[in-house]
Design a protein around this motif. Sequence first.
Motif, PDB file in Angstrom:
ATOM      1  N   ILE A   1       0.846  -1.207   0.000  1.00 31.04           N
ATOM      2  CA  ILE A   1       0.000   0.000   0.000  1.00 31.04           C
ATOM      3  C   ILE A   1       0.877   1.251   0.000  1.00 31.04           C
ATOM      4  CG2 ILE A   1      -1.751   1.301   1.275  1.00 31.04           C
ATOM      5  CD1 ILE A   1      -2.699  -1.453   2.428  1.00 31.04           C
ATOM      6  N   VAL A   2       1.947   1.219   0.804  1.00 39.01           N
ATOM      7  CA  VAL A   2       2.884   2.352   0.861  1.00 39.01           C
ATOM      8  C   VAL A   2       3.473   2.616  -0.522  1.00 39.01           C
ATOM      9  CG1 VAL A   2       5.165   3.061   1.728  1.00 39.01           C
ATOM     10  CG2 VAL A   2       3.467   2.140   3.306  1.00 39.01           C
ATOM     11  N   LEU A   3       3.867   1.551  -1.223  1.00 41.17           N
ATOM     12  CA  LEU A   3       4.436   1.708  -2.564  1.00 41.17           C
ATOM     13  C   LEU A   3       3.401   2.259  -3.531  1.00 41.17           C
ATOM     14  CD1 LEU A   3       6.529  -1.600  -2.921  1.00 41.17           C
ATOM     15  CD2 LEU A   3       7.359   0.679  -2.393  1.00 41.17           C
ATOM     16  N   HIS A   4       2.157   1.791  -3.423  1.00 39.65           N
ATOM     17  CA  HIS A   4       1.104   2.303  -4.316  1.00 39.65           C
ATOM     18  C   HIS A   4       0.859   3.797  -4.088  1.00 39.65           C
ATOM     19  CE1 HIS A   4      -2.659   2.955  -6.382  1.00 39.65           C
ATOM     20  NE2 HIS A   4      -3.233   3.285  -5.235  1.00 39.65           N
ATOM     21  N   GLU A   5       1.019   4.229  -2.847  1.00 39.81           N
ATOM     22  CA  GLU A   5       0.748   5.639  -2.521  1.00 39.81           C
ATOM     23  C   GLU A   5       1.929   6.551  -2.870  1.00 39.81           C
ATOM     24  OE1 GLU A   5      -0.451   5.635   1.569  1.00 39.81           O
ATOM     25  OE2 GLU A   5      -2.446   4.827   1.133  1.00 39.81           O
ATOM     26  N   GLY A   6       2.988   5.988  -3.484  1.00 38.34           N
ATOM     27  CA  GLY A   6       4.114   6.812  -3.918  1.00 38.34           C
ATOM     28  C   GLY A   6       5.034   7.207  -2.777  1.00 38.34           C
ATOM     29  N   MET A   7       5.320   6.255  -1.874  1.00 37.51           N
ATOM     30  CA  MET A   7       6.224   6.510  -0.755  1.00 37.51           C
ATOM     31  C   MET A   7       7.311   5.432  -0.743  1.00 37.51           C
ATOM     32  SD  MET A   7       3.679   7.807   2.313  1.00 37.51           S
ATOM     33  CE  MET A   7       2.549   6.428   2.368  1.00 37.51           C
ATOM     34  N   ILE A   8       8.234   5.543   0.213  1.00 34.99           N
ATOM     35  CA  ILE A   8       9.299   4.545   0.361  1.00 34.99           C
ATOM     36  C   ILE A   8       8.958   3.635   1.532  1.00 34.99           C
ATOM     37  CG2 ILE A   8      11.726   4.197   0.988  1.00 34.99           C
ATOM     38  CD1 ILE A   8      12.344   6.807  -0.495  1.00 34.99           C
ATOM     39  N   SER A   9       8.998   2.339   1.279  1.00 34.10           N
ATOM     40  CA  SER A   9       8.720   1.353   2.324  1.00 34.10           C
ATOM     41  C   SER A   9      10.045   0.782   2.820  1.00 34.10           C
ATOM     42  CB  SER A   9       7.839   0.239   1.739  1.00 34.10           C
ATOM     43  OG  SER A   9       7.680  -0.789   2.676  1.00 34.10           O
TER      44      SER A   9
ATOM     45  N   LEU B   1       2.255  -6.523  -5.582  1.00 34.54           N
ATOM     46  CA  LEU B   1       0.920  -5.990  -5.251  1.00 34.54           C
ATOM     47  C   LEU B   1       0.665  -4.644  -5.938  1.00 34.54           C
ATOM     48  CD1 LEU B   1       1.399  -6.983  -1.542  1.00 34.54           C
ATOM     49  CD2 LEU B   1      -0.391  -7.981  -2.960  1.00 34.54           C
ATOM     50  N   PRO B   2       1.502  -3.609  -5.691  1.00 38.86           N
ATOM     51  CA  PRO B   2       1.258  -2.332  -6.374  1.00 38.86           C
ATOM     52  C   PRO B   2       1.568  -2.388  -7.870  1.00 38.86           C
ATOM     53  CG  PRO B   2       3.289  -2.199  -5.110  1.00 38.86           C
ATOM     54  CD  PRO B   2       2.649  -3.505  -4.750  1.00 38.86           C
ATOM     55  N   VAL B   3       2.508  -3.258  -8.271  1.00 40.66           N
ATOM     56  CA  VAL B   3       2.842  -3.365  -9.700  1.00 40.66           C
ATOM     57  C   VAL B   3       1.622  -3.843 -10.476  1.00 40.66           C
ATOM     58  CG1 VAL B   3       4.163  -4.736 -11.370  1.00 40.66           C
ATOM     59  CG2 VAL B   3       5.343  -3.631  -9.476  1.00 40.66           C
ATOM     60  N   TYR B   4       0.977  -4.905  -9.987  1.00 40.53           N
ATOM     61  CA  TYR B   4      -0.224  -5.417 -10.666  1.00 40.53           C
ATOM     62  C   TYR B   4      -1.312  -4.352 -10.728  1.00 40.53           C
ATOM     63  CZ  TYR B   4      -4.621  -7.892 -11.389  1.00 40.53           C
ATOM     64  OH  TYR B   4      -5.857  -8.272 -11.866  1.00 40.53           O
ATOM     65  N   LEU B   5      -1.578  -3.712  -9.589  1.00 43.73           N
ATOM     66  CA  LEU B   5      -2.656  -2.708  -9.518  1.00 43.73           C
ATOM     67  C   LEU B   5      -2.398  -1.576 -10.509  1.00 43.73           C
ATOM     68  CD1 LEU B   5      -5.154  -1.416  -8.219  1.00 43.73           C
ATOM     69  CD2 LEU B   5      -3.675  -0.560  -6.395  1.00 43.73           C
ATOM     70  N   ASN B   6      -1.169  -1.047 -10.549  1.00 45.43           N
ATOM     71  CA  ASN B   6      -0.871   0.092 -11.420  1.00 45.43           C
ATOM     72  C   ASN B   6      -0.729  -0.306 -12.891  1.00 45.43           C
ATOM     73  OD1 ASN B   6      -0.199   2.831  -9.768  1.00 45.43           O
ATOM     74  ND2 ASN B   6       0.254   1.033  -8.515  1.00 45.43           N
ATOM     75  N   ALA B   7      -0.412  -1.590 -13.145  1.00 40.44           N
ATOM     76  CA  ALA B   7      -0.287  -2.053 -14.532  1.00 40.44           C
ATOM     77  C   ALA B   7      -1.653  -2.214 -15.193  1.00 40.44           C
ATOM     78  CB  ALA B   7       0.477  -3.372 -14.575  1.00 40.44           C
ATOM     79  N   LEU B   8      -2.720  -2.247 -14.396  1.00 39.61           N
ATOM     80  CA  LEU B   8      -4.069  -2.422 -14.956  1.00 39.61           C
ATOM     81  C   LEU B   8      -4.439  -1.288 -15.909  1.00 39.61           C
ATOM     82  CD1 LEU B   8      -5.957  -3.591 -11.718  1.00 39.61           C
ATOM     83  CD2 LEU B   8      -5.439  -4.991 -13.740  1.00 39.61           C
ATOM     84  N   GLU B   9      -3.849  -0.098 -15.713  1.00 35.61           N
ATOM     85  CA  GLU B   9      -4.161   1.042 -16.579  1.00 35.61           C
ATOM     86  C   GLU B   9      -3.570   0.891 -17.978  1.00 35.61           C
ATOM     87  OE1 GLU B   9      -4.653   4.987 -13.912  1.00 35.61           O
ATOM     88  OE2 GLU B   9      -2.605   4.240 -14.050  1.00 35.61           O
ATOM     89  N   GLY B  10      -2.589  -0.011 -18.138  1.00 29.97           N
ATOM     90  CA  GLY B  10      -1.994  -0.233 -19.451  1.00 29.97           C
ATOM     91  C   GLY B  10      -0.968   0.796 -19.852  1.00 29.97           C
TER      92      GLY B  10
ATOM     93  N   MET C   1      12.669   4.886 -31.306  1.00 31.74           N
ATOM     94  CA  MET C   1      12.730   5.058 -29.850  1.00 31.74           C
ATOM     95  C   MET C   1      12.176   3.809 -29.158  1.00 31.74           C
ATOM     96  SD  MET C   1      11.559   9.060 -29.677  1.00 31.74           S
ATOM     97  CE  MET C   1      12.028   9.398 -27.987  1.00 31.74           C
ATOM     98  N   VAL C   2      12.738   3.477 -28.017  1.00 37.55           N
ATOM     99  CA  VAL C   2      12.336   2.237 -27.342  1.00 37.55           C
ATOM    100  C   VAL C   2      11.410   2.487 -26.148  1.00 37.55           C
ATOM    101  CG1 VAL C   2      14.390   0.988 -28.094  1.00 37.55           C
ATOM    102  CG2 VAL C   2      14.439   2.184 -25.910  1.00 37.55           C
ATOM    103  N   GLN C   3      11.572   3.601 -25.455  1.00 36.74           N
ATOM    104  CA  GLN C   3      10.745   3.866 -24.272  1.00 36.74           C
ATOM    105  C   GLN C   3       9.429   4.533 -24.675  1.00 36.74           C
ATOM    106  OE1 GLN C   3      13.145   6.234 -21.548  1.00 36.74           O
ATOM    107  NE2 GLN C   3      13.917   4.420 -20.510  1.00 36.74           N
ATOM    108  N   ARG C   4       8.397   4.291 -23.865  1.00 32.78           N
ATOM    109  CA  ARG C   4       7.164   5.057 -24.049  1.00 32.78           C
ATOM    110  C   ARG C   4       7.051   6.057 -22.902  1.00 32.78           C
ATOM    111  NH1 ARG C   4       2.187   1.013 -22.506  1.00 32.78           N
ATOM    112  NH2 ARG C   4       3.309  -0.507 -21.242  1.00 32.78           N
ATOM    113  N   ASP C   5       5.935   6.801 -22.843  1.00 36.28           N
ATOM    114  CA  ASP C   5       5.798   7.840 -21.817  1.00 36.28           C
ATOM    115  C   ASP C   5       5.929   7.244 -20.421  1.00 36.28           C
ATOM    116  OD1 ASP C   5       5.470   9.737 -23.735  1.00 36.28           O
ATOM    117  OD2 ASP C   5       3.279   9.770 -23.651  1.00 36.28           O
ATOM    118  N   PHE C   6       6.538   8.003 -19.506  1.00 37.22           N
ATOM    119  CA  PHE C   6       6.730   7.530 -18.132  1.00 37.22           C
ATOM    120  C   PHE C   6       5.407   7.500 -17.377  1.00 37.22           C
ATOM    121  CE2 PHE C   6      10.913   9.455 -19.191  1.00 37.22           C
ATOM    122  CZ  PHE C   6      11.680   8.306 -19.043  1.00 37.22           C
ATOM    123  N   ASN C   7       5.262   6.510 -16.486  1.00 38.11           N
ATOM    124  CA  ASN C   7       4.022   6.380 -15.711  1.00 38.11           C
ATOM    125  C   ASN C   7       4.314   6.170 -14.222  1.00 38.11           C
ATOM    126  OD1 ASN C   7       1.261   5.910 -15.053  1.00 38.11           O
ATOM    127  ND2 ASN C   7       1.591   3.704 -15.250  1.00 38.11           N
ATOM    128  N   TYR C   8       4.849   4.995 -13.874  1.00 36.95           N
ATOM    129  CA  TYR C   8       5.038   4.632 -12.460  1.00 36.95           C
ATOM    130  C   TYR C   8       6.272   3.747 -12.351  1.00 36.95           C
ATOM    131  CZ  TYR C   8       3.971   2.227  -7.971  1.00 36.95           C
ATOM    132  OH  TYR C   8       4.028   1.707  -6.702  1.00 36.95           O
TER     133      TYR C   8
END
Length: 910
Positions: A92-100, A114-123, A198-205
Amino acid sequence: MLGALARTLFGSANDRVVKRLRKRVEAINALEPAIAALSDEELRGKTAEFRGRLAEGATLDDLLEEAFATVRETARRTLGLRPFDVQLMGGIVLHEGMISEMKTGEGKTLVATLPVYLNALEGKGVHVVTVNDYLARRDAAWMSKVYNFLGLSVGTILNGIYDDDRRAAYAADITYGTNNEFGFDYLRDNMKFRLEDMVQRDFNYAIVDEVDSILVDEARTPLIISGPAEDSSELYKAMNVLLPRLTPEDYEKDEKQRSVTLTEEGTEKMEQILREVGMLTQGNLYDTHNVSLVHHMNQALRAHQLFQRDVDYIVKNDKVVIIDEFTGRMMEGRRYSEGLHQALEAKEGVTIQQENQTLASITFQNYFRLYPKLAGMTGTAMTEAAEFGEIYGLEVVEMPTNVPMARKDHDDEVYRSQREKFDAIIDLIEEAQKRRQPVLVGTVSIEKSEMLSEALKQRKMPHEVLNARYHEQEAFIISQAGRPGAVTIATNMAGRGTDIQLGGNLDMALAARLEGVQDEAEIARITAEVTAEIEEGRRIVKEAGGLYVVGTERHESRRIDNQLRGRSGRQGDPGASKFFLALDDDLMRIFGSERMEGMLQKLGLKEGEAIVHPWINKALEKAQQKVEARNFDIRKQLLKYDDVMNDQRKVIYEQRKEIMRATEVQHTIADMRHEVIDELIEACIPPNAYAEQWDTEKLHQEVARLFNLDLPIAEWAKEEGIADQEIKERLISAVDRKMAEKVANYGPDIMRMAEKSLLLQILDQCWKDHLLHLDHLRQGVSLRAYAQKDPLNEYKREAFLMFDALLTRMRETVISVLAHVELRVQRPEDMEPKPQEMHETRHDPAFDEVVDEQGYGTTDADGAVIPRAARSIAVEVDPNDPSTWGKVQRNALCPCGSGKKFKHCHGKIG
């Protein structure tokens, strides 16, 4: 006093965050029975359900409890691991953008799913950043079982893979890779000539593993992509031969500041030596025409006096390879800049590689701040909480352990000499081996680890050595370091990523024993045998007291010591730790009290005796805090200067992307032509000036130079009643007509492609030159402090003027090249700019201080080295003295500091 009382009554800020997290964990646990009842297909279907809800307007926070419960059940089915409640809290701490901050062995790799799966859902893509290729590969392969089960794709970025593979990895839902690879891909992408390359796409998380190592320790050295400069290897070889003729009295070495300089006597002696060999033919060493010698001499002096083989670097395959001081790993392909690496190559007698010039550069601070959402995890972050907050806006939350800590941390033992210290360490290892207690010995350099290894060999004590030389076997060596009686010597334990399990690691042991075995009955027999061995080993080690961690000296960073200690006592296991120090250890010698040795002798400290006291620990901690504060200052200073370049970098990179996105750039080119004509008219035919005041000769020359046109401008000026506006219109008409003829000659398609290709190449060339000028400015601007001026403000002001000049120079170059160029009709693919030779570099700004004090070190357009002092004077501008301004562009800001353009201020005519 009041603060302590408040914490007692209400709990600390960290306690309050943990309390809030527990409520969300209860909600996740409440969903567990329902999720556990789902079939595999129903569990997989949750991903499509979550994505559908996001499309309907739900937020990631709305899905958190269900998504975490889904990942927990998937991990249980695919990995046989069920995340603990504290792991859910860390997620949860990682999802909220903090350091655990989670202690070693608490399962951070699993927490990230846990946060990787949740945030990857946006595509939009999620990046998991690790400290080395091994961890990126291992974690991606291990955790992809969870992601793939739930229908998400996983990619891995490793050193040496090609662009097509990189592009596919970045296009995946989740991408694992190292901080260096992500950063260098960003720089390389912004040097490409087509969007599809170019290899990278726009930054997200992004989630940064070992966040303290990457965002703090490694943030002192920016990433640099450089290309080859002129060859001067013979001069490095010559200086390397002459330098040993100096004695310690000829130079002053300051290890605290990492600097070494010649004394007056040393300078005279060096001049005499150089004259004898014919390298100094006229004047003294510090005359302008001899400064190249000074530069090479000082780099050789630094290479010999400040850098040690097997400590700062190793020699491998005819190359000098830098050793990362924080992880003890080789940094393949990374080089020191400003000729220092060449001086080290000369010192070690290996092939001297060509010097480099910066093509693109970025700091880790500015790279990771590109992510809209950033999080991190590590076992040791609280000591750097202030820096994380100030630089990255990241809050640190300390997670409770799943099982209470049972490790015993003993006070440090301080000895008078290295020999006494090593004798005491070996005696302790011998005692531990007798009771079959595993020992992990942490050293700070390869040299020290091999010295200790040699001493253990003499006593015939079996052991394993883990340092940069044995990089490939590190995972297996570490995994088996918990076996009964095992002795493991490790250079540094930052970011090793492999747990030391008491009794040994079952999976690693099985993999080693089952290699090549095909028969199923034999596999079953070996599996049962190894499992029994590991269980028996775990029982023996627990009875012996668990893993004993021994530190051979204190590192300059408290976190590195804590990382070493943290290897023992995982998940409630027993364990112990102790640090051994000597008065001639680097930290004690440089930052400790100079009177300590005399005091210990007065107290009657005998040979082989140690002093042990909690006060010693506190004194050492203060010394470490001093070093940490100094390193933080270096990083902050580096960032302040890089922020200036970062704003300019964003503008240039965005402009490049716009050019690449555009199907054609003819309107941009036309605007540039008209802007250049405007500036020419303003310079040669000032507003409100009489015709006889017009500089028609200069205008004629400039039009010929820039547009390759011979126009009768002097004749136009003689016409009755003609004004500057009419001349401008005639110029625009003539230039546009010439470009229209070129389009008609070569065809619109060829011309459009040439315009786009040339615009990108010239932009890159101007940017490369600008980076070089900024480097020169950065190195010389510190001298402004002598004139009571703030170097940073001076740097900002001049960098802005230089950037304005860059844009003007780029416009003029583009329209001039297009006006003069004669195109050969060729295949479109042949017109693509060829990629230039590039090198990746990590450059430590701490070493700049050494050179800055000397007043030399930068080359001019002809390759001659110019003194920094002279260069500083050349760019010195006094706002109150127009005679120091030099030639000022009409559209540049006025040097007087008014904020107006020069043409509207001191450059105004009439």
